[in-house]
Motif scaffolding. Structure first.
Motif, PDB file in Angstrom:
ATOM      1  N   ARG A 162      68.101  89.898  -1.345  1.00  0.00           N
ATOM      2  CA  ARG A 162      67.514  91.251  -1.289  1.00  0.00           C
ATOM      3  C   ARG A 162      68.591  92.321  -1.453  1.00  0.00           C
ATOM      4  O   ARG A 162      68.404  93.296  -2.190  1.00  0.00           O
ATOM      5  N   ILE A 163      69.721  92.167  -0.794  1.00  0.00           N
ATOM      6  CA  ILE A 163      70.808  93.137  -0.911  1.00  0.00           C
ATOM      7  C   ILE A 163      71.309  93.210  -2.353  1.00  0.00           C
ATOM      8  O   ILE A 163      71.553  94.303  -2.888  1.00  0.00           O
ATOM      9  N   LEU A 164      71.456  92.068  -2.989  1.00  0.00           N
ATOM     10  CA  LEU A 164      71.897  92.054  -4.385  1.00  0.00           C
ATOM     11  C   LEU A 164      70.875  92.744  -5.280  1.00  0.00           C
ATOM     12  O   LEU A 164      71.239  93.563  -6.140  1.00  0.00           O
ATOM     13  N   ARG A 165      69.599  92.445  -5.102  1.00  0.00           N
ATOM     14  CA  ARG A 165      68.577  93.068  -5.952  1.00  0.00           C
ATOM     15  C   ARG A 165      68.520  94.579  -5.726  1.00  0.00           C
ATOM     16  O   ARG A 165      68.370  95.355  -6.675  1.00  0.00           O
ATOM     17  N   ASP A 166      68.646  94.998  -4.455  1.00  0.00           N
ATOM     18  CA  ASP A 166      68.583  96.429  -4.157  1.00  0.00           C
ATOM     19  C   ASP A 166      69.752  97.190  -4.772  1.00  0.00           C
ATOM     20  O   ASP A 166      69.626  98.382  -5.085  1.00  0.00           O
ATOM     21  N   ALA A 167      70.884  96.510  -4.955  1.00  0.00           N
ATOM     22  CA  ALA A 167      72.060  97.168  -5.524  1.00  0.00           C
ATOM     23  C   ALA A 167      71.997  97.264  -7.043  1.00  0.00           C
ATOM     24  O   ALA A 167      72.778  98.003  -7.651  1.00  0.00           O
ATOM     25  N   LEU A 168      71.064  96.546  -7.652  1.00  0.00           N
ATOM     26  CA  LEU A 168      71.008  96.441  -9.110  1.00  0.00           C
ATOM     27  C   LEU A 168      70.104  97.495  -9.738  1.00  0.00           C
ATOM     28  O   LEU A 168      69.040  97.820  -9.205  1.00  0.00           O
ATOM     29  N   ASP A 169      70.506  97.993 -10.893  1.00  0.00           N
ATOM     30  CA  ASP A 169      69.611  98.720 -11.780  1.00  0.00           C
ATOM     31  C   ASP A 169      69.039  97.781 -12.839  1.00  0.00           C
ATOM     32  O   ASP A 169      68.024  98.072 -13.467  1.00  0.00           O
ATOM     33  N   THR A 170      69.712  96.661 -13.033  1.00  0.00           N
ATOM     34  CA  THR A 170      69.329  95.682 -14.038  1.00  0.00           C
ATOM     35  C   THR A 170      67.893  95.189 -13.853  1.00  0.00           C
ATOM     36  O   THR A 170      67.432  94.997 -12.733  1.00  0.00           O
ATOM     37  N   ARG A 171      67.216  94.983 -14.955  1.00  0.00           N
ATOM     38  CA  ARG A 171      65.868  94.426 -14.930  1.00  0.00           C
ATOM     39  C   ARG A 171      65.942  92.915 -14.688  1.00  0.00           C
ATOM     40  O   ARG A 171      66.709  92.191 -15.345  1.00  0.00           O
ATOM     41  N   VAL A 172      65.198  92.430 -13.700  1.00  0.00           N
ATOM     42  CA  VAL A 172      65.091  90.998 -13.438  1.00  0.00           C
ATOM     43  C   VAL A 172      63.698  90.543 -13.852  1.00  0.00           C
ATOM     44  O   VAL A 172      62.695  90.974 -13.284  1.00  0.00           O
ATOM     45  N   GLU A 173      63.644  89.719 -14.870  1.00  0.00           N
ATOM     46  CA  GLU A 173      62.386  89.190 -15.370  1.00  0.00           C
ATOM     47  C   GLU A 173      62.079  87.891 -14.633  1.00  0.00           C
ATOM     48  O   GLU A 173      62.788  86.889 -14.782  1.00  0.00           O
ATOM     49  N   THR A 174      61.049  87.896 -13.788  1.00  0.00           N
ATOM     50  CA  THR A 174      60.691  86.700 -13.036  1.00  0.00           C
ATOM     51  C   THR A 174      59.667  85.866 -13.799  1.00  0.00           C
ATOM     52  O   THR A 174      59.115  86.297 -14.817  1.00  0.00           O
ATOM     53  N   ASP A 175      59.432  84.643 -13.292  1.00  0.00           N
ATOM     54  CA  ASP A 175      58.509  83.703 -13.921  1.00  0.00           C
ATOM     55  C   ASP A 175      58.926  83.415 -15.360  1.00  0.00           C
ATOM     56  O   ASP A 175      58.093  83.340 -16.261  1.00  0.00           O
ATOM     57  N   MET A 176      60.245  83.220 -15.554  1.00  0.00           N
ATOM     58  CA  MET A 176      60.793  83.008 -16.897  1.00  0.00           C
ATOM     59  C   MET A 176      61.706  81.787 -16.918  1.00  0.00           C
ATOM     60  O   MET A 176      62.920  81.892 -17.107  1.00  0.00           O
ATOM     61  N   PRO A 177      61.152  80.584 -16.714  1.00  0.00           N
ATOM     62  CA  PRO A 177      61.986  79.386 -16.834  1.00  0.00           C
ATOM     63  C   PRO A 177      62.437  79.187 -18.276  1.00  0.00           C
ATOM     64  O   PRO A 177      61.642  79.335 -19.209  1.00  0.00           O
ATOM     65  N   CYS A 178      63.709  78.874 -18.443  1.00  0.00           N
ATOM     66  CA  CYS A 178      64.257  78.663 -19.787  1.00  0.00           C
ATOM     67  C   CYS A 178      63.879  77.268 -20.272  1.00  0.00           C
ATOM     68  O   CYS A 178      64.033  76.275 -19.552  1.00  0.00           O
TER      69      CYS A 178
END
Length: 438
Positions: free
Chosen positions: A162-178
């Motif tokens: 949560r701390i890492l995500r809160d610090a990010l402006d980067t878009r995190v695309e979930t439900d995206m298995p490679c």
């Protein structure tokens, strides 16, 4: 301090991861001390003008390593996209003990204070025998924190993410298995929903069973161990003297311990032979076997086990990776468990991936071209991470000895190691962390 990282294949009963012994160059003074102001605050990345021309960077994997890499890149002016296989981030899982080398990286990234506030800064870590005899005592406040300005922090994994995500402006695309990486020059990745991306740089932080790794080194998979890890976060009230103390208990085929992660929760872990209980045993049977196995352990382990509910326990079959021939090919690179998944016994699995993140960001931001930048990253990080992985495997063999004679001899030898030597080894590990600019 132990950790059980994302590299373990996990069966949850709760809701919902050898190279030669090369010496590292020492980076501290003759007294084994480092100026805390330089160790913990100098060389912060993200200064004006630090970044190179903008790169399109895709990170496969949104765990601790992937999110830390994204944050480090942002601090250098590079805006990546993170692709995470899970459909959402949920506050599940167990704890993690962040060692000082990891905390130095987080200090560089400006989130160390938030992590300390959300977790527990440990003052000491004690290794004891199952009879309660002290084998080693790590004075974290008097060694790492005094020398480097940072120490061990125990925290729930969900809080760290949560701390890492809160610090990010980067878009995190979930439900995206490679699904596959079909090309490394240029990088081309296809996801299970049919999405295809063609970034300038593709980074695989997708764990021990990495899909990205197959494009870098073909045919390398996990090495299973005949050992199972059990983990839980337990609501429990500890006496005041135990609220900033971590512990490990080395017994005969018995390895357990943990640390408080806030005022009333304790992160507990244990390992046992995979034959202790069948893999399909029901949660109550599993917990009863664990309580019986650790009934004679010194406190706080019995108190913690008594507070456990059967569905609290997470079971993980342990595994690591062999040494990889390479970490990058063309413009595709690996980081974290995808590159160097290790056993949990040295507590360095996540920490080494966190170091990867800082070096990747630095080399990509300052390199003349992406391929030379990734080659520089591999030269800096691979030897150190490979040594940590080998150390973890050796410690695991020692910590889980099942013969009475072997366990007795191990404990006698561990107690004989001089404190000064142990302190020196601990300082060396932190001082030699991969911190660009030092």
């Amino acid at each position: 301090m132990n950790e059980v990282d994302r590299h373990a294949r996990t069966d949850r009963t709760a809701s919902a991861t050898e190279p030669s012994e090369e010496r590292e160059t020492e980076r501290y003074d003759a007294n084994g001390r480092c100026d805390p102001s330089e160790a913990s605050t100098t060389g912060r990345i993200g200064e004006p003008g630090a970044a190179s021309d903008a790169l399109d960077v895709a990170i496969v994997g949104g765990g601790i390593c992937g999110l830390t890499t994204a944050l480090a890149l942002e601090r250098r002016g590079i805006e990546p996209t993170v692709y995470e296989a899970a459909s959402e981030y949920r506050p599940v899982g167990a704890g993690i003990s962040l060692q000082p080398n990891a905390m130095l990286v987080f200090d560089r990234l400006g989130i160390a204070a938030s992590i300390r506030s959300a977790g527990v800064a440990l003052d000491r870590v004690t290794i004891r025998s199952s009879s309660g005899r002290t084998l080693q005592r790590f004075d974290v406040a008097g060694v790492e924190r005094d020398a480097f300005g940072v120490g061990f922090v125990a925290i729930h994994r969900g809080d760290l993410l949560r701390i890492l995500r809160d610090a990010l402006d980067t878009r995190v695309e979930t439900d995206m298995p490679c699904a596959t990486v079909s090309s490394t020059e240029p990088p081309v990745a296809r996801f299970e929903d049919g999405t295809t991306v063609r970034p300038d740089v593709l980074l695989g932080a997708d764990g021990i069973d990495s899909v990205v790794r197959d494009a870098v080194v073909d045919g390398v998979g996990r090495r299973p161990l005949p050992t199972v890890a059990y983990r839980a976060v337990v609501p429990v009230t500890l006496p005041a003297q135990a609220r900033t103390a971590g512990c490990e208990i080395w017994g005969q085929g018995t390895y357990t311990g943990g640390a408080p992660i806030d005022d009333d929760r304790f992160y507990w872990f244990a390992t046992a032979p995979d034959s202790l209980v069948p893999v399909d045993a029901d949660p109550a049977t599993r917990l009863a076997a664990l309580r019986d196995r650790h009934a004679a352990a010194p406190e706080p382990i019995p108190t913690v086990l008594d507070a456990l509910e059967p569905d609290d326990v997470i079971r993980s079959a342990l595994a690591d990776l062999p040494t990889l021939e390479r970490w990058h090919r063309d413009r595709v690179a690996l980081a974290g468990d995808a590159a160097h998944a290790m056993c949990p016994f040295a507590g360095q699995g996540a920490a080494q991936g966190i170091e990867d993140a800082l070096v990747l960001a630095d080399t990509l931001a300052t390199g003349d071209d992406t391929e030379s930048a990734l080659a520089a990253y591999e030269r800096e990080r691979k030897p150190r991470a490979d040594r940590a992985r080998a150390e973890s495997r050796r410690l695991g063999s020692l910590a889980t000895i099942e013969s009475r004679a072997g366990a007795t001899a191990r404990n006698l030898l561990a107690a004989m190691v001089p404190t000064r030597l142990v302190d020196r080894m601990r300082r060396r590990r932190v001082a030699n962390a991969s911190l660009p600019g030092d």
